[in-house]
Design an enzyme around this catalytic site. Structure first.
Site, PDB file in Angstrom:
ATOM      1  N   CYS A 475       0.835  -1.203   0.000  1.00  0.00           N
ATOM      2  CA  CYS A 475       0.000   0.000   0.000  1.00  0.00           C
ATOM      3  C   CYS A 475       0.869   1.252   0.000  1.00  0.00           C
ATOM      4  O   CYS A 475       0.745   2.123  -0.867  1.00  0.00           O
ATOM      5  CB  CYS A 475      -0.937  -0.011   1.205  1.00  0.00           C
ATOM      6  SG  CYS A 475      -1.964   1.474   1.336  1.00  0.00           S
ATOM      7  N   GLU A 560      -4.536  -5.139  -4.250  1.00  0.00           N
ATOM      8  CA  GLU A 560      -4.509  -3.730  -4.670  1.00  0.00           C
ATOM      9  C   GLU A 560      -4.989  -3.605  -6.123  1.00  0.00           C
ATOM     10  O   GLU A 560      -5.753  -2.692  -6.465  1.00  0.00           O
ATOM     11  CB  GLU A 560      -3.093  -3.156  -4.531  1.00  0.00           C
ATOM     12  CG  GLU A 560      -2.641  -2.902  -3.102  1.00  0.00           C
ATOM     13  CD  GLU A 560      -3.196  -1.604  -2.527  1.00  0.00           C
ATOM     14  OE1 GLU A 560      -4.013  -0.937  -3.201  1.00  0.00           O
ATOM     15  OE2 GLU A 560      -2.812  -1.258  -1.397  1.00  0.00           O
TER      16      GLU A 560
END
Length: 573
Positions: A475, A560
């Site tokens: 992230c 993601e």
């Protein structure tokens, strides 16, 4: 007068999990330490669904067997048909049954299984055969007809065969010829390779509990009752397709709680395989489970050779199972940093490119992302940020020292401050009120967000500090590289509004990209890289653990990708 109370139970909210299944075909052990009973306990402990086909009922305890009643062949046929019809047929290719594990087979069971092996191969159901054929004392537990049938029809189709050394010698004789003498570990390895060629199973694990070693030589004489003598146990795995030989070395355990270890080990391997764990790692985890089960019983279960403890916690990571080494020089010398090692690893690099060069970024940078879809992303991102903060809080609980506790506390504080700013900004600019979530369905987590958060929270329950930080790394670092990629496109963009309604919306896209390519974010990106390097210096990792961390990094990177895929797919509808 009778009193009356109503207790209202809370509805559980837990993530849904796919539950693979293992079918065990074996005899029943009424004492619960071996056979079907040990199989079901072990498979269930590994969070896998257990089906059964009981080949015989025994009257036994830890002192011995006093009676056996075999299940008729016709009934075994019915049992297997019911199991396979219900757990294989009608699902397409993704059916629950992943592995069939066998224990002691009666003649009827062996005959029925021999008729089914072609079907199992066709359906790609793996067969793990634990050849319970001969006791350590030399007593035959299975007649020659069953052994011949196994060698001729069943073993050549098996994914894995798991004899102990005594059984392995007997299988060699049954397949033809006298087994070679084994007095050194090198001879043991050669024995396993040659036996696999004779049997034809895809993989062969010969368990070495019956032949402890000292100073590289086979121990002769009685086993000690104390750990004064440095005895080692060596289990040898040969994987024929890879032509790969692996030895698992561990200290000899002095314990009377060893009844059913063979059944339990094969069932643990079957369950780990059903969970998708590669064979070599599945074997290591399963051996460790056996050792924990033998060592954790206080007192004794039964008056004879007692059972091990099947209720011990199952390790799903090899970090506590395989001894590590200092890999800092290689990792940093070849890649510059632990982060670069992770993102460029062969199992990660393609996913990393999809993430940091995602179409979402190009759409946003060229004003081709509809603003409503950007708002959807922001709402989902807020829910994720809350769980991101929660994960850093979990990391505090497993932080290795006071410095890391303080660092994590500062990170949580920073995230919570950013969340509050996020809420204020989005309320004033976008009229999104995060305190009124019931008024907006998009403030509830969508499937991609839920899958991502569930993965992180599961990692928080299972992983150590390094594992959690690795799971959180994509992230932080991915957005830095994604921001740079998007900003590069934005810099050459002509500035037209595209699908946007106003210049204000275009300015918001510019601001979003500038945030993730800003000096303050790049500083956080570099600090995160440095922090991972410091953690690498504090941990000795095995090659297997290093691969495990890479797989986790890839999994989160794929999540993601899925997060942004969900936004882009809204445009296509």
């Amino acid at each position: 007068m009778t009193s009356s109370t109503t207790i209202k139970l809370v509805e559980p909210r837990i993530p849904k999990e796919t539950l693979p299944a293992v079918l065990t075909i074996a005899g029943s052990d009424s004492s619960g330490g071996a056979g079907i009973e040990a199989d079901v306990k072990t498979i269930s402990a590994h969070k896998v669904y257990a089906l059964t086909c009981i080949t015989a009922l025994t009257a036994q305890n830890t002192l011995g067997v006093t009676g056996v009643v075999e299940t008729p062949k016709e009934h075994i046929e019915k049992i297997l048909k019911q199991d396979l019809d219900d757990f294989v047929e009608g699902y397409g290719s993704d059916f629950p049954l992943k592995v069939v594990k066998t224990g002691m087979l009666s003649q009827g069971a062996a005959e029925v299984l021999a008729e089914k092996v072609g079907y199992l191969q066709e359906k790609k159901v793996k067969l793990v055969l634990d050849p319970v054929m001969v006791a350590t004392s030399g007593t035959h537990l299975t007649d020659n007809k069953v052994i011949d049938l196994c060698i001729q029809k069943i073993l050549p189709t098996a994914f894995l065969c798991t004899p102990n050394f005594v059984e392995a010698e007997y299988l060699w004789k049954a397949a033809g010829g006298s087994p070679p003498a084994v007095t050194t570990i090198d001879e043991f390895k050669e024995f396993v390779v040659l036996l696999q060629k004779k049997l034809g199973c895809e993989n062969l694990l010969v368990k070495g509990g019956h032949i402890p070693w000292t100073n590289g030589k086979r121990h002769e004489g009685p086993l000690p009752g104390s750990p004064d003598l440095d005895l080692q146990i060596v289990d040898v795995l040969y994987q024929s397709k890879e032509d790969r030989l692996t030895t698992f070395s561990s200290s000899f355990i002095t314990s009377n709680n060893s009844h059913g270890t063979g059944c339990t080990l094969a069932s643990a391997i079957a369950a780990n395989t059903a969970n998708g764990i590669p064979l070599e790692r599945a074997v290591a985890l399963s051996i460790h489970y056996i050792h924990k089960g033998m060592s954790s019983v206080k007192g004794k279960l039964g008056h004879g050779n007692g059972s091990l403890n099947h209720t011990v916690a199952v390790d799903r990571s090899i970090r506590e199972v395989i001894q590590g080494e200092d890999l800092r020089a290689r990792v940093k010398g070849e890649h510059g940093s632990f982060f670069n090692f992770l993102k460029t690893h062969e199992i990660v690099r393609d996913s990393w490119k999809k993430y940091t060069e995602h179409p979402f970024l190009a759409l946003l940078a060229t004003n081709q992302l509809p603003f409503d879809d950007f708002l959807f992303y922001l709402k989902q991102d807020f829910y994720y940020l809350v769980n991101y903060a929660r994960m850093h809080g979990v990391a505090i609980s497993v932080a290795p020292n006071c410095e890391q506790i303080e660092a994590q506390s500062q990170i949580v504080t920073s995230i919570m401050t950013e969340i509050e700013r996020h809420k204020t900004k989005l309320l004033t600019v976008y009229n999104i009120d995060y305190n009124s979530v019931d008024l907006d369905e998009e403030l509830q987590p969508a499937p991609a967000c839920m899958a991502y958060c569930d993965y992180l929270l599961k990692a928080g329950k299972m992983e150590d500090f390094l594992g959690i930080k690795t799971a959180l790394a994509p992230c932080l670092h991915g957005y830095a590289e994604a921001g740079a990629y998007g900003q590069k496109i934005r810099d050459t963009f002509d500035g037209s509004l595209g699908v946007l309604a106003t210049q204000e919306q275009s300015d918001i896209y510019t601001s979003w990209l500038e945030d993730y390519s800003s000096e303050w974010y790049l500083e956080a990106h570099q600090n995160g890289i440095n922090a991972l390097d410091l953690l690498l210096e504090d941990n000795q990792l095995s090659e297997e653990r290093l691969l495990e961390l890479c797989q986790m990094f890839r999994d989160v990177t794929d999540l993601e990708v899925g997060f942004w895929d969900e936004v882009v797919n809204r445009i296509k509808k």
